[in-house]
Design a protein around this motif. Sequence first.
Motif, PDB file in Angstrom:
ATOM      1  N   VAL A  63       9.262   0.666  -5.062  1.00  0.00           N
ATOM      2  CA  VAL A  63       8.173   1.607  -5.315  1.00  0.00           C
ATOM      3  C   VAL A  63       6.837   0.913  -5.050  1.00  0.00           C
ATOM      4  O   VAL A  63       6.527  -0.119  -5.653  1.00  0.00           O
ATOM      5  CB  VAL A  63       8.204   2.141  -6.762  1.00  0.00           C
ATOM      6  N   GLY A  64       6.078   1.469  -4.123  1.00  0.00           N
ATOM      7  CA  GLY A  64       4.720   0.984  -3.864  1.00  0.00           C
ATOM      8  C   GLY A  64       3.747   1.796  -4.696  1.00  0.00           C
ATOM      9  O   GLY A  64       3.960   2.991  -4.915  1.00  0.00           O
ATOM     10  N   LEU A  65       2.708   1.124  -5.191  1.00  0.00           N
ATOM     11  CA  LEU A  65       1.659   1.815  -5.945  1.00  0.00           C
ATOM     12  C   LEU A  65       0.340   1.300  -5.389  1.00  0.00           C
ATOM     13  O   LEU A  65      -0.029   0.145  -5.610  1.00  0.00           O
ATOM     14  CB  LEU A  65       1.804   1.486  -7.437  1.00  0.00           C
ATOM     15  N   VAL A  66      -0.316   2.135  -4.604  1.00  0.00           N
ATOM     16  CA  VAL A  66      -1.498   1.668  -3.860  1.00  0.00           C
ATOM     17  C   VAL A  66      -2.671   2.616  -4.071  1.00  0.00           C
ATOM     18  O   VAL A  66      -2.502   3.744  -4.561  1.00  0.00           O
ATOM     19  CB  VAL A  66      -1.187   1.545  -2.343  1.00  0.00           C
ATOM     20  N   GLY A  86       7.007   2.107   4.930  1.00  0.00           N
ATOM     21  CA  GLY A  86       5.587   2.161   4.603  1.00  0.00           C
ATOM     22  C   GLY A  86       5.051   3.577   4.559  1.00  0.00           C
ATOM     23  O   GLY A  86       5.726   4.540   4.941  1.00  0.00           O
ATOM     24  N   LEU A  87       3.826   3.677   4.075  1.00  0.00           N
ATOM     25  CA  LEU A  87       3.166   4.976   3.969  1.00  0.00           C
ATOM     26  C   LEU A  87       2.095   5.038   5.057  1.00  0.00           C
ATOM     27  O   LEU A  87       1.225   4.164   5.126  1.00  0.00           O
ATOM     28  CB  LEU A  87       2.539   5.095   2.571  1.00  0.00           C
ATOM     29  N   ARG A  88       2.200   6.070   5.915  1.00  0.00           N
ATOM     30  CA  ARG A  88       1.306   6.157   7.064  1.00  0.00           C
ATOM     31  C   ARG A  88       0.276   7.267   6.837  1.00  0.00           C
ATOM     32  O   ARG A  88       0.645   8.397   6.511  1.00  0.00           O
ATOM     33  CB  ARG A  88       2.135   6.462   8.324  1.00  0.00           C
ATOM     34  N   LYS A  95      -0.828   2.375   8.750  1.00  0.00           N
ATOM     35  CA  LYS A  95       0.362   2.362   7.896  1.00  0.00           C
ATOM     36  C   LYS A  95       0.365   1.138   6.977  1.00  0.00           C
ATOM     37  O   LYS A  95       0.033   0.028   7.404  1.00  0.00           O
ATOM     38  CB  LYS A  95       1.604   2.349   8.798  1.00  0.00           C
ATOM     39  N   PHE A  96       0.782   1.340   5.742  1.00  0.00           N
ATOM     40  CA  PHE A  96       0.742   0.284   4.714  1.00  0.00           C
ATOM     41  C   PHE A  96       2.102   0.143   4.052  1.00  0.00           C
ATOM     42  O   PHE A  96       2.768   1.137   3.774  1.00  0.00           O
ATOM     43  CB  PHE A  96      -0.314   0.631   3.661  1.00  0.00           C
ATOM     44  N   ASP A  97       2.483  -1.109   3.767  1.00  0.00           N
ATOM     45  CA  ASP A  97       3.758  -1.298   3.071  1.00  0.00           C
ATOM     46  C   ASP A  97       3.526  -1.323   1.559  1.00  0.00           C
ATOM     47  O   ASP A  97       2.385  -1.197   1.080  1.00  0.00           O
ATOM     48  CB  ASP A  97       4.502  -2.539   3.592  1.00  0.00           C
TER      49      ASP A  97
END
Length: 422
Positions: A63-66, A86-88, A95-97
């Motif tokens: 789970v990423g929290l950005v 990643g979220l683009r 795009k970020f991981d």
Amino acid sequence: MLTFEENELLCRTGPGTSMGELFRRFWIPALLSEEVPTSDCPPVRVKLLGEELVAFRDTQGRVGLVDAYCPHRRAELFYGRNEEGGLRCAYHGWKFDAEGKCVDLPTEPPESNFKHKIHITSYATKEHAGLVWAYMGPKERKPELPELEWMRVPPDHVYVWKWIQESNYMQGLEGEIDSSHLAFTHRRLDEEPPVTTEVGVPAPNAIYAQTDTVPRFDIKERPGGLLIGAWRDATEDTYYWRITWFLVPFYSMTPPGGARVYVPRDDESCWVFGVTYKYDRALTDKEREAWRSGKANGTPELIPGTWRTQRNKDNNFLINRELQRARYYTGIESFREQDIALTTSMGAIIDRTKEHLGTSDAAIIASRRLLIKLARALQEGQEPYAAYHGEVYRGRGVALLLKKNVPFDEGAKEFIKGANLF
Ligand code: FES
Ligand SMILES: [Fe+2]
């Protein structure tokens, strides 16, 4: 009462505030794991301690929290595509991981090293007890998860649900350790709670909380927070004790085996995580369903598709004056909303310079003092002990009769230390 400055210190938890820095030393329940159920599922908005964030589960299941906003030109990543690790961003494809690293920057020429300079704020996460936990503090200070009793049972023994309370976190938390409101807020006018004379047997709902409306307090500071004993006259040779834990910075453990967490979303609203658990057996599907639907008396009913309570300040919590005359002291039919109504009615942030606190507010005074003390100590360079010692969170709330000459922490020892689960 508090001075204006103390109240501000207690209530403000945004970046750079003293209380905000204290909270950022602890793991924080951020969202339910079931909100991001599968790899590459849709991202969700999460607001924590005044910071707007987005959570997503990547292809590997992490789970990423950005930061909610793309560092390019600040489009909201909620609209992004969660794909291949990643979220683009849907605006120009950056795009970020899960660690906040920019892993693709398709609008720059391939030879450009611009990408390596781009980073998005990201917070470490962990999953436990059906929750995604976030750590928002300095990287070198990573704390331990709190070993609350409901964190130590097998996963199928615990179920956590959440809702938004439209007030500062501290008002909700104060309600948890406010033993004296029981005789009023939750009173039924059409039936009496049971009379019990058995000593040492949990009796969460005994009549004595009504027959003696003057709770007296015995409060012990422990490494995890406060162990709060409130006693009332019961039988000739016993007192009726309600014993509650306030565990820093935002946990309560109340009788009978209840647990709630008040996490600031911002200064004027908070997430409430309501926990139900059994230390000796798995929960049934029916119990889970009752908990999440608001039919179990411990959780409110929500407006479908939102975390807002169905009964809220805009509809006066559906107060019914007829019921208030004949059945419920508050006129509000649902137990949890009885609390929410009163603690939100004070305003988003209660003006504590205008209060008049009495002897029955001893636990509330102590909890404020403790948080303020820890926040100030951290400013002086003293780290909060509890953040790095998960074992200080072991404990359970209980209500029972004890002989008058028995100290409550002795008489109720077996209960308040919680089950010995490992
Ligand atoms: S705003 Fe996100 S890529 Fe341009
Ligand atoms: Fe209550």
